[in-house]
Enzyme design. Structure first.
Site, PDB file in Angstrom:
ATOM      1  N   CYS A  20      10.752   7.247   2.083  1.00  0.00           N
ATOM      2  CA  CYS A  20       9.523   7.703   1.251  1.00  0.00           C
ATOM      3  C   CYS A  20       9.464   6.589   0.066  1.00  0.00           C
ATOM      4  O   CYS A  20       8.580   6.424  -0.635  1.00  0.00           O
ATOM      5  CB  CYS A  20       9.552   9.120   0.879  1.00  0.00           C
ATOM      6  N   ASN A 147       6.072   3.979   7.228  1.00  0.00           N
ATOM      7  CA  ASN A 147       7.139   4.761   7.209  1.00  0.00           C
ATOM      8  C   ASN A 147       6.631   6.231   7.619  1.00  0.00           C
ATOM      9  O   ASN A 147       6.075   6.979   6.523  1.00  0.00           O
ATOM     10  CB  ASN A 147       7.799   4.874   6.004  1.00  0.00           C
ATOM     11  N   GLU A 148       6.788   6.577   8.691  1.00  0.00           N
ATOM     12  CA  GLU A 148       6.553   8.126   9.333  1.00  0.00           C
ATOM     13  C   GLU A 148       5.150   8.533   8.711  1.00  0.00           C
ATOM     14  O   GLU A 148       5.100   9.744   8.301  1.00  0.00           O
ATOM     15  CB  GLU A 148       7.759   9.148   9.105  1.00  0.00           C
TER      16      GLU A 148
END
Length: 354
Positions: A20, A147-148
């Site tokens: 994150c 990212n995700e």
């Protein structure tokens, strides 16, 4: 000491700046690689989504140099033009994306990164790399985009823009996409649809699960469509840092080796955690001001890193006990290292008896 601990895993690649941190707490907090290069005093520090301070003293130059030093491929991950869905700045949630009027310059930042890493010393960004002390190109091969993320229309529009620009200008670079924060659900389904439609070469899957999940999902990648994008398992761990967790992860890694034609890369996460200042458990390596404390999970990663091989060989396992619960707790992987010509056999036994 931490760098040595990572080097001793013999990693094939290093993913950075990590999770994150990449897409940040709101639009203004997206990690910008250009803020982390050049003289230390000119770099821009900032807080991150996990609530601590980044001096940027460890920046993109240092990440690339470290990869170079230990013979690992650099894998920078750039935000896909959207902040993290866990953002709390300005109200919880993903909060839209980089305004479309600013996306051209955002895309250019990604293209500039590739020039900075690989460009000739006569190019604008290659010259800056050379001035920092690395005239030779870093030979960047991979760039992660996203990212995700939640696979929204806002994400899709921006990801597509970045992906197409990189593919057109730098066809030699392998772009790694993302298929959401889990191995199931709407984002996972939509992420795979988008990646398949765009023919993204590799997608980044993430999952943190109980030991039982890893035991009962040994065939997870056996059923994957071989014609679709390949997989980078970018973040995974079984919840815990016990010997049993380490064994379960070793057990699951045999299935990743068996499916090496689909799973091109894998990396345990999170990697480093300072004792008393963690937002997430488990982590692979803990440390304080004087000591590095690898978990038992670390030694699983190290064993696999040091004994990876490059050819998978099919093998049959015959057990004296035909019980299904026994069969699902014993795993074997056989690989050959063509450089040394070694045959490497990994046998994992999760049972409480020999």
């Amino acid at each position: 000491d931490l760098a040595q601990m990572l080097a001793e895993m013999k990693p094939r690649f290093i993913r950075f700046p990590g999770g994150c941190v990449s897409h940040g707490d709101g639009l203004g907090n997206i990690y910008r690689w250009k803020n982390t290069i050049g003289p230390l005093e000119s770099r821009k520090p900032q807080r991150n989504l996990w609530g601590y301070h980044q001096t940027a003293g460890l920046g993109y130059f240092e990440y690339f140099q470290f990869c170079d030093d230990i013979g690992a491929e650099p894998l920078p991950v750039i935000a896909a033009g959207v902040p993290c869905q866990n953002s709390a700045t300005g109200g919880a949630g993903q909060q839209g994306g980089v305004p479309m009027c600013d996306m051209d310059s955002y895309v250019q930042d990604v293209l500039d990164l590739i020039e900075w890493a690989n460009g000739d010393v006569k190019t604008k960004w290659g010259k800056l790399r050379a001035e920092a002390g690395h005239p030779k190109p870093f030979n960047l091969k991979y760039v992660g985009i996203g990212n995700e993320d939640l696979i929204t229309d806002i994400f899709e529009e921006r990801f597509t823009m970045i992906y197409k620009a990189v593919k057109e200008k730098h066809p030699e670079i392998t772009v790694i996409g993302t298929v959401g924060p889990s191995f199931e659900g709407t984002d996972y389904v939509e992420g795979w649809k988008l990646a398949t439609k765009l023919q993204v070469p590799i997608v980044d899957e993430h999952y943190y699960q109980t030991p039982g999940w890893f035991i009962h999902n040994q065939e997870y990648y056996d059923k994957y469509d071989r014609s679709k994008p390949k997989v980078y398992l970018g973040e995974y761990a079984s919840w815990g840092s016990t010997l049993y967790n380490a064994l379960v992860e070793a057990f699951y890694l045999t299935s990743l080796e068996r499916n090496g034609d689909v799973v091109h890369m894998a990396s345990y996460a999170p990697l480093l955690a300072r004792e008393g200042h963690t937002q997430w458990n488990p982590d692979l390596i803990y440390f304080n001001n004087t000591e590095v404390k690898p978990t038992v999970n670390y030694f699983t990663q190290q064993l696999y890193g040091q004994n990876a091989g490059d050819i998978y060989l099919k093998s049959d396992v015959k057990l004296s006990d035909k019980n299904e619960s026994v069969r699902t707790r014993v795993a074997v992987s056989v690989v050959r290292d063509t450089k040394s010509n070694d045959l490497i056999v990994k046998m994992v036994n999760l049972l409480p008896i020999a």
